[in-house]
Design a protein around this motif. Sequence first.
Motif, PDB file in Angstrom:
ATOM      1  N   ALA A  88       0.053  10.415  -6.117  1.00 38.52           N
ATOM      2  CA  ALA A  88       0.868   9.219  -5.894  1.00 38.52           C
ATOM      3  C   ALA A  88       1.475   9.221  -4.494  1.00 38.52           C
ATOM      4  N   GLY A  92       0.113   6.534  -1.787  1.00 34.67           N
ATOM      5  CA  GLY A  92       1.123   5.586  -1.322  1.00 34.67           C
ATOM      6  C   GLY A  92       1.202   5.530   0.193  1.00 34.67           C
ATOM      7  N   ASP A  95      -1.873   3.658   1.432  1.00 32.00           N
ATOM      8  CA  ASP A  95      -1.746   2.237   1.097  1.00 32.00           C
ATOM      9  C   ASP A  95      -0.812   1.541   2.079  1.00 32.00           C
ATOM     10  N   GLY A 577      -5.052   0.173  -2.950  1.00 29.52           N
ATOM     11  CA  GLY A 577      -3.915  -0.271  -3.751  1.00 29.52           C
ATOM     12  C   GLY A 577      -4.117   0.001  -5.229  1.00 29.52           C
ATOM     13  N   THR A 578      -5.343  -0.184  -5.709  1.00 31.28           N
ATOM     14  CA  THR A 578      -5.643   0.105  -7.119  1.00 31.28           C
ATOM     15  C   THR A 578      -5.476   1.588  -7.404  1.00 31.28           C
ATOM     16  N   ARG A 579      -5.985   2.414  -6.488  1.00 32.02           N
ATOM     17  CA  ARG A 579      -5.827   3.857  -6.652  1.00 32.02           C
ATOM     18  C   ARG A 579      -4.352   4.250  -6.664  1.00 32.02           C
ATOM     19  N   THR A 580      -3.586   3.622  -5.792  1.00 34.36           N
ATOM     20  CA  THR A 580      -2.160   3.929  -5.726  1.00 34.36           C
ATOM     21  C   THR A 580      -1.459   3.533  -7.014  1.00 34.36           C
ATOM     22  N   ARG A 581      -1.806   2.357  -7.522  1.00 37.03           N
ATOM     23  CA  ARG A 581      -1.209   1.903  -8.776  1.00 37.03           C
ATOM     24  C   ARG A 581      -1.578   2.840  -9.919  1.00 37.03           C
ATOM     25  N   GLN A 582      -2.831   3.246  -9.981  1.00 33.45           N
ATOM     26  CA  GLN A 582      -3.253   4.178 -11.025  1.00 33.45           C
ATOM     27  C   GLN A 582      -2.498   5.498 -10.916  1.00 33.45           C
ATOM     28  N   ASN A 584       0.490   5.977  -9.640  1.00 30.56           N
ATOM     29  CA  ASN A 584       1.888   5.785 -10.039  1.00 30.56           C
ATOM     30  C   ASN A 584       2.030   5.681 -11.554  1.00 30.56           C
ATOM     31  N   VAL A 585       1.083   4.986 -12.190  1.00 23.42           N
ATOM     32  CA  VAL A 585       1.113   4.894 -13.656  1.00 23.42           C
ATOM     33  C   VAL A 585       0.925   6.279 -14.269  1.00 23.42           C
ATOM     34  N   ASP A 588       4.167   8.270 -13.922  1.00 22.90           N
ATOM     35  CA  ASP A 588       5.180   7.904 -14.919  1.00 22.90           C
ATOM     36  C   ASP A 588       4.871   8.559 -16.262  1.00 22.90           C
TER      37      ASP A 588
END
Length: 646
Positions: A88, A92, A95, A577-582, A584-585, A588
């Motif tokens: 992440a 980030g 990104d 951005g998709t990789r970053t979102r994945q 971060n999810v 969490d």
Amino acid sequence: MSVSGIGTSALLAFQRAIGTTSNNIANSATEGYSRQRTELGNLNPQFLGGSYQGQGVGVDAIRRISDDFVNTQLRTSISEQSNAQAKADLAGRIDNLLADEASGLAPVLQGFFDAASDVANDPTSNAARTVFLTEAESLAERFKSIDGRLEEQRRILNGQIETNVKEINQLAESLAGLNREIVAKSTQGTPNDLLDQRDRVLNQLAEKIDVTTVEQDDGALNVFVGNGQALVLGGTSQSLVAESFSGDPGKLEVGIQSGSGVANVTRFLQGGELGGLLEIRDSVIDPAQNTLGQIATQLGQAFNEQNAQGLDADGQIGGDIFGIGEPAVWGRSSNAESGVPGVAIEDADRLTTSDYRLRVNSEGDFELLRLPGNRAVEMDEIDDGVFRADGMLIDVNELDNPGNPTEGDNWLIQPTRNGARDLEVVLDDPAGIAAAAALPEATVADGDDWSGTVDALEVADGFDPSLLDSAATIVIDSDTDEYVVEDADGNEIGRGAVNGGDAVTIETEHGWSITLSGEPGPDDQLTIGLDRDRPGDNRNMLEMADLSEARTVQTEDGERRVPGFGDSYNSLIANVGTRTRQANVALDSANAQLEQAKAQRESISGVNLDEEAADLIRYQQAYQAAAQVIQVSNSLFDSLLGAFRR
């Protein structure tokens, strides 16, 4: 045993119990401490007066309250959380770097194409031409800037890999040392504090890399990484090394000492911070840098090719606007062959964002694999030792010993890795921008009769613009039913068959071609006025301005194509951005799972101060009662002595 002996055994047992409870309270804030419990057991009873009479109490053991399954779950959760955190953080940063409106590529790319449109609107304006070159330089600098920051992230990542490898080696040595101590002291009892210390070190190791453990009969713990590579075996440890096994000095990989050599285990390592760094490099940094280089290379070649299709302000064929870098080729240190094959870009439009590995197979043949999936790529041998594949020309003749390749030798090929870094503007004269089309539009001259269609009029390699000073004529040879192209002196310079109305392209000896269709009659004639004096001609510049949307960029799989350079960069941003979102999810989720694992471990092994306080009071009262037993025993003994005195 006498009453005094029973009381004494109770005093000693409860004293030990109070000590254990006090130790628990003292270590309630110690990370990784497992609470301990004094296990009491009655001493062997004695047979007296026809029945067994108890002989007191003893301490069977000081037991460490721990659950191996829960501890393993905790280590797994620690590894997953560290892995997700590393991915992440790095994703980030990449990104933010690519998507930043001020430092990203999109605004400069748009300014470059806007400047091309301005030249197309007024091809005679020297100011517009100067701005176009300035915007081209800004674009090249922005490519270099973004690539430089990606390379900086790569250097930071390599440093983190080296640090992780050193820390893993230190932790492995600590585990081996603890194993030796635990084995040595296990003969005298269970070394609870050493076991806690070993678990703490294991948890620290899990932060770095995913591990599996197997306990030996003597209490030592074997630790394995990857797909079973031994890191710790009993009291000995193996060392990891960070070096470039592929030959690329910018890509550190991880190996493990194996006998006298080092085995590359990078592809097997997962979990932990190290696994996250390796994964995000392969899935984000490498594709981002390759894609950026691909866009730069294809844009540079596209503008160079289009500029060569037109005439500059001096009536000459346009030269290169951009200088384009060459593919990077690296040989492995283990190769018997010390040289590297020659690799050049033949067709940038066919380049993918993949890296490749050229290797010599068991049959002594060269084969090309697309990374990272090692998918075979067909190579077309166009000359002896020269192969064409995915827009590249690979020349193995440049090896030191091309005629006798050694099985297993291989080379890493990176066609676009340095494309953004190496893009530069080589045109320094605004007059060199070829805004005009190299050839005028074909029109029917007065007195000519032409019933066919002129589909295209283009220059080819070797075109001599001095030939534009004279006209050319196309007639129909009724005897052969062919188009005949003649120069101003009546010399034939090209010929092509009339193909029932279908389009036919005729290459002329003067370096230009014409595409004709339809069914012209035997008396038809077409005169093409070849003229260089066309200052307002902007047709070639319009083609350059349209390159923003007209060209397509090939993706990593070599099959799907994204329209336009701007859309390709936006696609890159979207992918990162998709990789970053994945990431971060996943972070969490990993944080929540880690908290649950810690809570579960604490519920079993953690110190509950209220419970310990209650135990302390209970053991204190028992100790006081045992002391009272001894006092009663002493009183009885005194009474007995007093009776004898009388």
